[in-house]
Design a protein around this motif. Structure first.
Motif, PDB file in Angstrom:
ATOM      1  N   ALA A 197      36.745 -79.731  34.856  1.00  0.00           N
ATOM      2  CA  ALA A 197      37.179 -79.807  33.458  1.00  0.00           C
ATOM      3  C   ALA A 197      37.665 -81.211  33.132  1.00  0.00           C
ATOM      4  N   ALA A 198      38.343 -81.847  34.089  1.00  0.00           N
ATOM      5  CA  ALA A 198      38.773 -83.233  33.880  1.00  0.00           C
ATOM      6  C   ALA A 198      37.565 -84.153  33.743  1.00  0.00           C
ATOM      7  N   LEU A 199      36.540 -83.930  34.575  1.00  0.00           N
ATOM      8  CA  LEU A 199      35.325 -84.734  34.486  1.00  0.00           C
ATOM      9  C   LEU A 199      34.615 -84.489  33.156  1.00  0.00           C
ATOM     10  N   ALA A 200      34.606 -83.232  32.710  1.00  0.00           N
ATOM     11  CA  ALA A 200      33.980 -82.916  31.423  1.00  0.00           C
ATOM     12  C   ALA A 200      34.674 -83.662  30.282  1.00  0.00           C
ATOM     13  N   SER A 201      35.992 -83.853  30.386  1.00  0.00           N
ATOM     14  CA  SER A 201      36.720 -84.616  29.372  1.00  0.00           C
ATOM     15  C   SER A 201      36.213 -86.051  29.300  1.00  0.00           C
ATOM     16  N   LEU A 202      35.909 -86.623  30.465  1.00  0.00           N
ATOM     17  CA  LEU A 202      35.418 -87.999  30.509  1.00  0.00           C
ATOM     18  C   LEU A 202      33.968 -88.102  30.028  1.00  0.00           C
ATOM     19  N   MET A 203      33.189 -87.043  30.228  1.00  0.00           N
ATOM     20  CA  MET A 203      31.791 -87.041  29.802  1.00  0.00           C
ATOM     21  C   MET A 203      31.652 -86.820  28.297  1.00  0.00           C
ATOM     22  N   ASP A 204      32.684 -86.248  27.692  1.00  0.00           N
ATOM     23  CA  ASP A 204      32.642 -85.910  26.273  1.00  0.00           C
ATOM     24  C   ASP A 204      32.367 -87.154  25.431  1.00  0.00           C
ATOM     25  N   GLY A 205      31.400 -87.057  24.533  1.00  0.00           N
ATOM     26  CA  GLY A 205      31.060 -88.176  23.664  1.00  0.00           C
ATOM     27  C   GLY A 205      30.021 -89.112  24.242  1.00  0.00           C
ATOM     28  N   ARG A 206      29.637 -88.918  25.507  1.00  0.00           N
ATOM     29  CA  ARG A 206      28.586 -89.721  26.135  1.00  0.00           C
ATOM     30  C   ARG A 206      27.283 -88.912  26.183  1.00  0.00           C
ATOM     31  N   ARG A 207      26.191 -89.596  26.399  1.00  0.00           N
ATOM     32  CA  ARG A 207      24.903 -88.922  26.622  1.00  0.00           C
ATOM     33  C   ARG A 207      24.882 -88.523  28.092  1.00  0.00           C
ATOM     34  N   SER A 208      25.318 -87.307  28.370  1.00  0.00           N
ATOM     35  CA  SER A 208      25.589 -86.897  29.745  1.00  0.00           C
ATOM     36  C   SER A 208      24.375 -86.254  30.402  1.00  0.00           C
ATOM     37  N   VAL A 209      24.242 -86.538  31.699  1.00  0.00           N
ATOM     38  CA  VAL A 209      23.174 -85.974  32.527  1.00  0.00           C
ATOM     39  C   VAL A 209      23.844 -85.315  33.734  1.00  0.00           C
ATOM     40  N   ALA A 210      23.647 -84.017  33.905  1.00  0.00           N
ATOM     41  CA  ALA A 210      24.246 -83.284  35.019  1.00  0.00           C
ATOM     42  C   ALA A 210      23.160 -82.933  36.026  1.00  0.00           C
ATOM     43  N   VAL A 211      23.407 -83.260  37.289  1.00  0.00           N
ATOM     44  CA  VAL A 211      22.419 -83.013  38.352  1.00  0.00           C
ATOM     45  C   VAL A 211      22.902 -81.845  39.198  1.00  0.00           C
ATOM     46  N   ALA A 212      22.154 -80.746  39.165  1.00  0.00           N
ATOM     47  CA  ALA A 212      22.544 -79.515  39.849  1.00  0.00           C
ATOM     48  C   ALA A 212      21.462 -79.095  40.832  1.00  0.00           C
ATOM     49  N   GLY A 213      21.822 -78.165  41.717  1.00  0.00           N
ATOM     50  CA  GLY A 213      20.884 -77.636  42.699  1.00  0.00           C
ATOM     51  C   GLY A 213      21.595 -77.373  44.007  1.00  0.00           C
ATOM     52  N   THR A 214      21.026 -76.493  44.807  1.00  0.00           N
ATOM     53  CA  THR A 214      21.636 -76.162  46.093  1.00  0.00           C
ATOM     54  C   THR A 214      21.587 -77.350  47.042  1.00  0.00           C
ATOM     55  N   HIS A 215      20.510 -78.111  47.001  1.00  0.00           N
ATOM     56  CA  HIS A 215      20.343 -79.272  47.879  1.00  0.00           C
ATOM     57  C   HIS A 215      19.910 -80.478  47.055  1.00  0.00           C
ATOM     58  N   GLY A 216      20.266 -81.657  47.553  1.00  0.00           N
ATOM     59  CA  GLY A 216      19.752 -82.894  46.970  1.00  0.00           C
ATOM     60  C   GLY A 216      20.531 -83.432  45.789  1.00  0.00           C
ATOM     61  N   LYS A 217      21.649 -82.782  45.425  1.00  0.00           N
ATOM     62  CA  LYS A 217      22.393 -83.232  44.239  1.00  0.00           C
ATOM     63  C   LYS A 217      22.902 -84.667  44.388  1.00  0.00           C
ATOM     64  N   THR A 218      23.583 -84.922  45.508  1.00  0.00           N
ATOM     65  CA  THR A 218      24.201 -86.236  45.677  1.00  0.00           C
ATOM     66  C   THR A 218      23.155 -87.338  45.694  1.00  0.00           C
ATOM     67  N   THR A 219      22.090 -87.140  46.464  1.00  0.00           N
ATOM     68  CA  THR A 219      21.055 -88.174  46.559  1.00  0.00           C
ATOM     69  C   THR A 219      20.352 -88.382  45.226  1.00  0.00           C
ATOM     70  N   THR A 220      20.012 -87.291  44.541  1.00  0.00           N
ATOM     71  CA  THR A 220      19.317 -87.423  43.258  1.00  0.00           C
ATOM     72  C   THR A 220      20.211 -88.099  42.222  1.00  0.00           C
ATOM     73  N   THR A 221      21.492 -87.723  42.185  1.00  0.00           N
ATOM     74  CA  THR A 221      22.433 -88.372  41.267  1.00  0.00           C
ATOM     75  C   THR A 221      22.536 -89.857  41.589  1.00  0.00           C
ATOM     76  N   SER A 222      22.594 -90.179  42.878  1.00  0.00           N
ATOM     77  CA  SER A 222      22.694 -91.576  43.298  1.00  0.00           C
ATOM     78  C   SER A 222      21.446 -92.351  42.915  1.00  0.00           C
ATOM     79  N   MET A 223      20.277 -91.766  43.172  1.00  0.00           N
ATOM     80  CA  MET A 223      19.023 -92.436  42.815  1.00  0.00           C
ATOM     81  C   MET A 223      18.935 -92.698  41.320  1.00  0.00           C
ATOM     82  N   LEU A 224      19.269 -91.693  40.526  1.00  0.00           N
ATOM     83  CA  LEU A 224      19.204 -91.854  39.077  1.00  0.00           C
ATOM     84  C   LEU A 224      20.179 -92.939  38.609  1.00  0.00           C
ATOM     85  N   THR A 225      21.368 -92.940  39.184  1.00  0.00           N
ATOM     86  CA  THR A 225      22.365 -93.952  38.817  1.00  0.00           C
ATOM     87  C   THR A 225      21.866 -95.359  39.125  1.00  0.00           C
ATOM     88  N   VAL A 226      21.359 -95.561  40.332  1.00  0.00           N
ATOM     89  CA  VAL A 226      20.879 -96.887  40.732  1.00  0.00           C
ATOM     90  C   VAL A 226      19.695 -97.329  39.870  1.00  0.00           C
TER      91      VAL A 226
END
Length: 465
Positions: free
Chosen positions: A106-135
């Motif tokens: 919920a704290a993170l959602a407060s920071l995302m509010d007002g931005r064009r937010s992209v949420a990366v979900a899934g049982t596996h690969g979340k951290t790597t995919t989020t990292s790849m997209l960020t880079v």
């Protein structure tokens, strides 16, 4: 632990001074870092000091080692994770004083509010995919804000407040807290049974992911893996809801199709459509993660050339088959893999790498994470570890759980299909046991979400004596 209840987003400018209980965790420290970057006063406590706490102190946070009610001070908001129990003195004080208590999501959602937010979900690969997209977005000049459940190898950071309008966040399904988000775009990498200490069964897992898709803003973007039947089904539901849905993967009908995967040392090459992509991280699963990041960035309007160049420069996230060193021809890697599918993916990627080197043994050192997960998946863990040539299984890392009678790492060891396996309950003896069997050409992988990550340097030290 149980599923959290979603709450309405509280605008970040209404949080006042924020106190974090367990501020030294990867996710919590990242949120605190972004708040500090936005000028929000922050304090927090953790059970022990760490480099992350030191970094936050340098940024202006007030930090405490140990938990005490007085640490809350004049905070208006207290942030906790699911791991914090109601008996924690700081949480109890916050409840007694009627302060605003927010789950970290919920704290993170407060920071995302007002931005064009992209949420990366899934049982596996979340951290790597989020990292790849960020880079990739950084390389394209988008300067996104990001919050990842790990750390980028290049910067050592897992979160930062960027100047652009995009905010990329890893969305954690383990406790249902990803239902706090209302993203403009989302990725679903795959959906499998996990966290069955919280979810009654796989049907409940699938239902919760369906609710996550419902949280995507009207007219938003959903990118799903066409190779995973459950993820594909969420995409079909997204289409019915009027979302822009794009699929990726090796399936023939994928919108962004991954083809021609070829291992290249600790990397690979493959094509997506007419474009050849190069990676510096190993494994077919990482090619799929990169395809997800590529598809999402392109659909968000980012230059395909810049995204491809950014992915080529991606050097990994910490603990995702991270090289730790080499001594006497023995290479040591560290992996956060803690689900059977993740173990199998990393071991297959390592087998490709060993084959490129001309052969050699894979020595897997596995520490099961959570008694409940060990109980549910002992047989599957054993089967996955059978892909290694030598296996050492440690006892269970309990994390937030109390012991379950009869559930130890030995259940996993007994399920390994070949006889080259040892169950070592004494964590202090593992490094020596590994060093004793290692030979030139071997690749050693420490695997698990617990303190098994501390073994790599110890093993390298022993190999050098």
């Amino acid at each position: 632990m149980s599923l959290v209840t979603p709450v309405e987003v509280v605008p970040a400018d209404r949080l006042g001074r924020v106190h974090f209980v367990g501020i030294g965790g990867a996710g919590m420290s990242g949120i605190a870092r972004i708040m500090l970057g936005r000028g929000i006063p922050v304090s927090g406590s953790d059970a022990k000091d760490s480099d992350l706490l030191a970094d936050l102190r340098e940024l202006g946070a007030t930090t405490y080692v140990g938990h005490a009610a007085e640490h809350v001070g004049d905070a208006s908001t207290v942030v906790v994770s699911t791991a914090i129990r109601e008996t924690n003195p700081e949480l109890a004080a916050a409840r007694e004083r009627g302060l605003l208590v927010l789950h970290r999501a919920a704290a993170l959602a407060s920071l995302m509010d007002g931005r064009r937010s992209v949420a990366v979900a899934g049982t596996h690969g979340k951290t790597t995919t989020t990292s790849m997209l960020t880079v990739a977005l950084q390389h394209a000049g988008a300067d996104p804000s990001y919050c990842i459940g790990g750390q980028l190898v290049t910067t050592g950071l897992g979160a930062a407040d960027g100047s652009g309008d995009l905010f990329v966040a890893e969305a954690d399904e383990s406790d249902g807290s990803f239902l706090m988000f209302a993203p403009k775009a989302a990725i679903v990498t795959n959906i499998e049974a996990d966290h069955l200490d919280n979810y009654a069964d796989f049907a409940m897992v699938k239902e919760t992911f369906a609710r996550f898709v419902e949280r995507i803003q009207p007219g938003g973007l959903l990118v799903v893996c066409a190779d995973d039947p459950v993820a594909r089904a969420t995409g079909e539901e997204g289409t019915r809801r009027g979302l822009t849905v794009r699929t990726y993967g090796e399936a023939e009908d994928a919108d962004y199709r991954t083809e021609g995967f070829t291992p290249r040392g600790l990397g690979s090459t493959f094509t997506v459509g007419e474009r050849t992509l190069e990676l510096s991280v190993p494994g077919r699963h990482n090619a799929l993660n990169a395809t997800a990041a590529y598809a999402t960035a392109v659909e968000l309007g980012v230059s395909a050339d810049a995204v491809a160049d950014g992915l080529a420069g991606f050097t990994g996230a910490r603990r995702r088959l991270e090289p730790k060193g080499e001594v006497g021809g023995v290479k040591v890697f560290d992996s956060y893999a803690h689900h059977p599918t993740e173990l199998a993916a990393d071991l297959r990627a390592t087998r490709d790498y060993v084959g490129e080197l001309g052969g050699g043994r894979i020595v897997a050192v596995f520490q099961p994470h959570l008694f409940s997960r060990t109980k549910f998946f002992a047989a599957e863990f054993g089967a996955a570890l059978g892909l290694a040539d030598e296996v050492i299984v440690m006892d269970v890392f309990p994390a937030r759980e109390d012991p379950i009678p009869g559930v130890t790492g030995e259940l996993v060891a007994k399920a390994v299909p070949h006889g080259r396996v040892t169950y070592e309950a004494d964590g202090n003896a593992v490094a020596g046991r590994v060093a004793a069997i290692a030979a030139p050409g071997d690749v050693i992988i420490t695997m698990g979400a617990g303190d098994v990550t501390m073994l790599g340097p110890k093993i390298l030290g022993l190999l050098g004596t």
